[in-house]
Write a protein that holds these residues in place. Sequence first.
Motif, PDB file in Angstrom:
ATOM      1  N   LEU A  22      33.164  36.880  38.557  1.00  0.00           N
ATOM      2  CA  LEU A  22      33.201  38.313  38.284  1.00  0.00           C
ATOM      3  C   LEU A  22      34.624  38.797  38.025  1.00  0.00           C
ATOM      4  CD1 LEU A  22      31.409  40.859  38.081  1.00  0.00           C
ATOM      5  CD2 LEU A  22      32.031  41.350  40.464  1.00  0.00           C
ATOM      6  N   ILE A  23      35.540  38.424  38.876  1.00  0.00           N
ATOM      7  CA  ILE A  23      36.892  38.973  38.740  1.00  0.00           C
ATOM      8  C   ILE A  23      37.657  38.347  37.581  1.00  0.00           C
ATOM      9  CG2 ILE A  23      36.989  39.558  41.188  1.00  0.00           C
ATOM     10  CD1 ILE A  23      38.842  37.233  41.664  1.00  0.00           C
ATOM     11  N   ASN A  70      36.242  37.743  34.635  1.00  0.00           N
ATOM     12  CA  ASN A  70      35.585  38.159  33.400  1.00  0.00           C
ATOM     13  C   ASN A  70      34.634  37.100  32.821  1.00  0.00           C
ATOM     14  OD1 ASN A  70      35.000  40.066  31.438  1.00  0.00           O
ATOM     15  ND2 ASN A  70      36.622  39.385  30.069  1.00  0.00           N
ATOM     16  N   ASP A 100      29.456  39.686  34.473  1.00  0.00           N
ATOM     17  CA  ASP A 100      29.543  41.146  34.409  1.00  0.00           C
ATOM     18  C   ASP A 100      28.915  41.836  35.609  1.00  0.00           C
ATOM     19  OD1 ASP A 100      30.631  41.075  31.691  1.00  0.00           O
ATOM     20  OD2 ASP A 100      28.631  40.368  31.146  1.00  0.00           O
ATOM     21  N   ARG A 158      36.387  42.335  46.263  1.00  0.00           N
ATOM     22  CA  ARG A 158      37.187  43.567  46.220  1.00  0.00           C
ATOM     23  C   ARG A 158      38.644  43.268  46.574  1.00  0.00           C
ATOM     24  NH1 ARG A 158      37.397  48.727  49.618  1.00  0.00           N
ATOM     25  NH2 ARG A 158      37.707  50.372  48.084  1.00  0.00           N
ATOM     26  N   SER A 173      40.272  41.110  43.719  1.00  0.00           N
ATOM     27  CA  SER A 173      40.488  41.861  42.480  1.00  0.00           C
ATOM     28  C   SER A 173      41.364  43.095  42.691  1.00  0.00           C
ATOM     29  CB  SER A 173      39.145  42.301  41.903  1.00  0.00           C
ATOM     30  OG  SER A 173      38.535  43.279  42.744  1.00  0.00           O
ATOM     31  N   GLN A 228      39.172  46.142  42.008  1.00  0.00           N
ATOM     32  CA  GLN A 228      38.661  46.311  40.643  1.00  0.00           C
ATOM     33  C   GLN A 228      37.203  45.872  40.473  1.00  0.00           C
ATOM     34  OE1 GLN A 228      40.486  48.046  38.238  1.00  0.00           O
ATOM     35  NE2 GLN A 228      41.550  48.404  40.177  1.00  0.00           N
ATOM     36  N   VAL A 229      36.427  45.995  41.536  1.00  0.00           N
ATOM     37  CA  VAL A 229      34.978  45.779  41.444  1.00  0.00           C
ATOM     38  C   VAL A 229      34.280  46.967  42.108  1.00  0.00           C
ATOM     39  CG1 VAL A 229      35.159  43.263  41.395  1.00  0.00           C
ATOM     40  CG2 VAL A 229      34.860  44.429  43.589  1.00  0.00           C
ATOM     41  N   THR A 273      26.989  44.318  42.228  1.00  0.00           N
ATOM     42  CA  THR A 273      28.368  44.737  41.953  1.00  0.00           C
ATOM     43  C   THR A 273      28.758  44.421  40.518  1.00  0.00           C
ATOM     44  OG1 THR A 273      29.133  44.529  44.245  1.00  0.00           O
ATOM     45  CG2 THR A 273      30.789  44.259  42.544  1.00  0.00           C
ATOM     46  N   ARG A 301      32.272  44.863  37.525  1.00  0.00           N
ATOM     47  CA  ARG A 301      33.706  45.090  37.430  1.00  0.00           C
ATOM     48  C   ARG A 301      33.976  46.569  37.158  1.00  0.00           C
ATOM     49  NH1 ARG A 301      33.197  41.217  33.864  1.00  0.00           N
ATOM     50  NH2 ARG A 301      34.014  42.559  32.205  1.00  0.00           N
ATOM     51  N   ASP A 303      35.988  47.851  35.154  1.00  0.00           N
ATOM     52  CA  ASP A 303      36.252  48.171  33.752  1.00  0.00           C
ATOM     53  C   ASP A 303      34.978  48.221  32.899  1.00  0.00           C
ATOM     54  OD1 ASP A 303      35.626  45.492  33.572  1.00  0.00           O
ATOM     55  OD2 ASP A 303      37.479  44.879  32.582  1.00  0.00           O
TER      56      ASP A 303
END
Length: 282
Positions: free
Chosen positions: A71-72, A74, A77, A90, A93, A96-97, A220, A222, A224
């Motif tokens: 996930l972190i 990329n 998704d 969390r 990252s 960033q999740v 969960t 990301r 972005d």
Amino acid sequence: MKLISFLAAGMLLVSGSSFAQQVLRVSAIPDEAPTELQRKFKPLGEYLEKKTGMKVEFTPVTDYAASVEGLINNKLDMVWFGGFTFVQARERSRGQVVPLVQRVEDEKFRSVFITTSPAITKLADLKGKTLSFGSESSTSGHLMPRSFLLAAQVDPDSDLKRIAFSGAHDATVAAVAGGKVDAGALNISIWQKLVDEKKVDPAKVRVFYTTPPYYDYNWTVRADMPADLKKKITNAFLALDAGTPEGKQILELQKASKFIPTRAENYTAIEAAAKNAGLLKK
């Protein structure tokens, strides 16, 4: 477990500050056999395709850490995390999740300790015995059971004869039933599923301790991910209704009565427990 990859080139088309995405790459912590995870996800994946207008591909991973890294970095998704793996993602990252939804059942989740030994009736009886956890990164199969053992003045590393890590909840049950360990700790939901499916005899393998409740699993993504896609996914989960044939099938496979929104703050107790147990840096 073999890592099965369905990743295709060109999944993301990046343009300025936004991107168009054709494939939603989904995975889950491997707390059950890969074939079982895929079976459970198939109807949900088809439902999400209809609700998002995207192709949805499920990619099993080799271990819990791979789900976090996927996930972190990329490669994925959206991931079905346990509370502890969400906390790890969390932290890795740097925030960033984002957790989108959880089952109602995840607000008050529990773990069970099981055994075949009549001499074991409480946590203190585990001193000098052998015990299997699930994965080292499992919330309900390791972190929270360890936390409650420590609260009962039982240190798994010094008071038990031996601890093992089975890698998955169903494997923990098999280890206890097969006499490989004196006791095991696992997710209450999977325990109940195995009992309901008559894959374990509760007259031979019994629960001797059920933990107090805690927050656990969530879906969960990301941070972005485009806001409109987050909203589509969230709304799709929230719209699942046991009163419809489709909703009933998906919810039953997910062991959920319904899905509800969640937030990162719900998992602060999990983070504190991980730090207290020495499984996360303070």
